[in-house]
Design an enzyme around this catalytic site. Sequence first.
Site, PDB file in Angstrom:
ATOM      1  N   GLY A   1       0.834  -1.194   0.000  1.00  0.00           N
ATOM      2  CA  GLY A   1       0.000   0.000   0.000  1.00  0.00           C
ATOM      3  C   GLY A   1       0.863   1.236   0.000  1.00  0.00           C
ATOM      4  O   GLY A   1       2.079   1.169  -0.223  1.00  0.00           O
ATOM      5  N   HIS A   2       0.243   2.374   0.286  1.00  0.00           N
ATOM      6  CA  HIS A   2       0.961   3.647   0.288  1.00  0.00           C
ATOM      7  C   HIS A   2       1.098   4.226   1.687  1.00  0.00           C
ATOM      8  O   HIS A   2       1.275   5.430   1.852  1.00  0.00           O
ATOM      9  CB  HIS A   2       0.268   4.646  -0.652  1.00  0.00           C
ATOM     10  CG  HIS A   2       0.358   4.272  -2.104  1.00  0.00           C
ATOM     11  ND1 HIS A   2      -0.020   5.118  -3.125  1.00  0.00           N
ATOM     12  CD2 HIS A   2       0.815   3.147  -2.712  1.00  0.00           C
ATOM     13  CE1 HIS A   2       0.179   4.523  -4.298  1.00  0.00           C
ATOM     14  NE2 HIS A   2       0.682   3.323  -4.068  1.00  0.00           N
ATOM     15  N   GLY A   3       0.997   3.374   2.699  1.00  0.00           N
ATOM     16  CA  GLY A   3       1.182   3.828   4.064  1.00  0.00           C
ATOM     17  C   GLY A   3      -0.085   4.401   4.661  1.00  0.00           C
ATOM     18  O   GLY A   3      -1.199   4.154   4.191  1.00  0.00           O
TER      19      GLY A   3
END
Length: 535
Positions: free
Chosen positions: A365-367
Amino acid sequence: MMMRRSLTLGSITVIMLMAVLVWSINLETCIARRGRHWRHNRRSSSDLSDSLSSKKPKSHSHHSHHSSHNNNNHNHHHKSKPKPKPKVKTPPKSDHNNSPVVSRPPKIQPPSLPPPKGSKVFNVMDFGAKGDGKCDDTKAFEAAWAAACKVEASMMIIPPEYTFLVGPISFSGPYCQANIVFQLDGTIIAPTDSKSWGKGLMWWIDFTKLKGIKVQGKGVIDGRGSGWWQQDYPFIDGETKLIVPLNNSVHQNTPMPIRSELDWKMPSIKPTALRFYGSVGVEVSGITIQNSPQCHLKFDNCVDVLVHDMVVSSPGDSPNTDGIHLQNTRDVLIHSSTLACGDDCISIQTGCSNVYVHNINCGPGHGISIGSLGKDGTKACVSNITVRDVAMHNTMTGVRIKTWQGGVGSVKGILFSNIKLNEVQLPIVIDQFYCDHSTCKNQTSAVAVEGVTYEKIKGTYTVKPVHFACSDDFPCVDVQLSGIELKPVQERYHMYDPFCWQTFGELNTPTLPPIDCLQIGKPARNRVQSDHDVC
C-alpha cells in the site's frame, strides 16, 4: 454436742448450696450454648438476605436482635446482648462477594456469537435469497433489511457457506430503529457486468443515516474489481516522482491483466465497496473486504466510529483502492486490523478530528496518510490524530501528510509513534506540493501544517528516509522528532539523503541518519491566514 450438730448441719447446708449452684450453672451454660447456636443460624440467613439487598446494611442487626427477643427464653436473654460479637461484618462481606449476582462480569460478545437473547433475527434465506453466487439476491437483501429496520436491536443474518450475488444496495434510515446488527458470515460478491452499474456509482453497499449500526462476522465482501482497475492502470501517486529507478528510466509497471470474461468497458466512476454516511455509533469488526473497485471501507459524516479485527485485501498495484477512508468524521478508533491494498492503508481527509489508530499491519500500500487536502482551493481542517504501534512492510510511504497548493485550513495536533518499517520507500513525508498530475500550477496559499510529532520511527528504507517539502508562505512549524532510526537498503532505486524545505521544529534526540536540514525554532515570518481560512 450441740456445737458438733450445728457444724454438721452447717456443712450439709453448705454442700447442698454448692450442689444447687453447680447444677444451675451447668443448666444455664447448656441453655446459653443452645441459644448461641440458634442465633448463629438465624444470622446466616439474615446475612444472605442482607447481601442480596445491600441498600439496607442496618437491617441485619435489627432483624437478628428482634428474632432473639421473640424466640429465646427470658432466662438467658441477658446473654444475647454480648453475643452480637459473632455478628461480625466479615460474614456478610464474604457472602456478598460470593453472590452469583456480583460474580458474573458483563461479557462483550465476539462477532460470531448467536444473537442476544430476545433480539429479532431476519435471515436473508427466509426472504428468498439463493446464495449460489449466480442468482441475483439483491431483492432478498432489501426485503430482509426492510423487516429488520422496523425492530430495535434486530439482527440481519447472512449465513456462512453461501455466496450471495448482490448489486448496488442501500441500507438506509433515518426511520430505522437503532442498534441493528448486520451479521455477515457468508460471502457477498459484486456483479461484474457494466449493466448493473449504469453510468457508474459512488458506492456498492451503503449504510446511511443509522444509529448504532454494527457490521460484524467472519464473512467476506468481494468487490471483484479487476475489471475496473485495468482502466486506470498504471496509477500515479503524487510521491511517485520522488522514486527514480537506477537506470534513470521512468518506472514502468507491467500492464494490468484484463480478465478474459470482460467483454465490455466498465463505467469511469468506480464504486467504494462499503460506505457509511451520516451515521452515529458505527462498528465494523471481523469481516474481510477484498478486491474493491476503488476504496474498500469509507466513513463520511459519521460520529463515534469503531473498526477492529478486520482485513482489507487487494493487490499492491490495484489503483485507488484505499483500505479505510475517513472524511468529515470524528471520534474514531481503528485497531487490530490488517490492511493490504493499492493506495493508502488508511486515508484521513478533511473534517476529521479525534482519530486514534493503533496496532495496524499495513502493506502493500501507500502507508497511512493525512490528505490529500485542499484540492482546487478548498478548505481543509484536520486535528488531533494519533497513529501508533503500526507495522509497515513494502509500502510506498510510511506516515505522510499531503496537501495541494492553493488550499486553506490547517493540519495540527498530529502524533506518529512507534512505527516499525520494513523496506519502505519514503518513511516520513510532509508534502505541501502534492500533485498527482504531470504538472500543477504554483500557488501561494496552503493548508497550514503545525504541531506534528514523530517518535520511535524505526526500520529500513529504499529511497529517502525523510521528505519535508513545506510552503514558502506557510512553513511547517513545531515539527518534533525523537527516536528516529532509519537504515538504507539498496534495491533498484536511487537513494537520497533527508530533505527539508521550510520546515521548522526540534530534534529532541539524535537521529539516524542525521536530519540536519530541519530548521530549529520558528520561522522569522509566517503568513497569517484570514479568519475565513482558519479552522
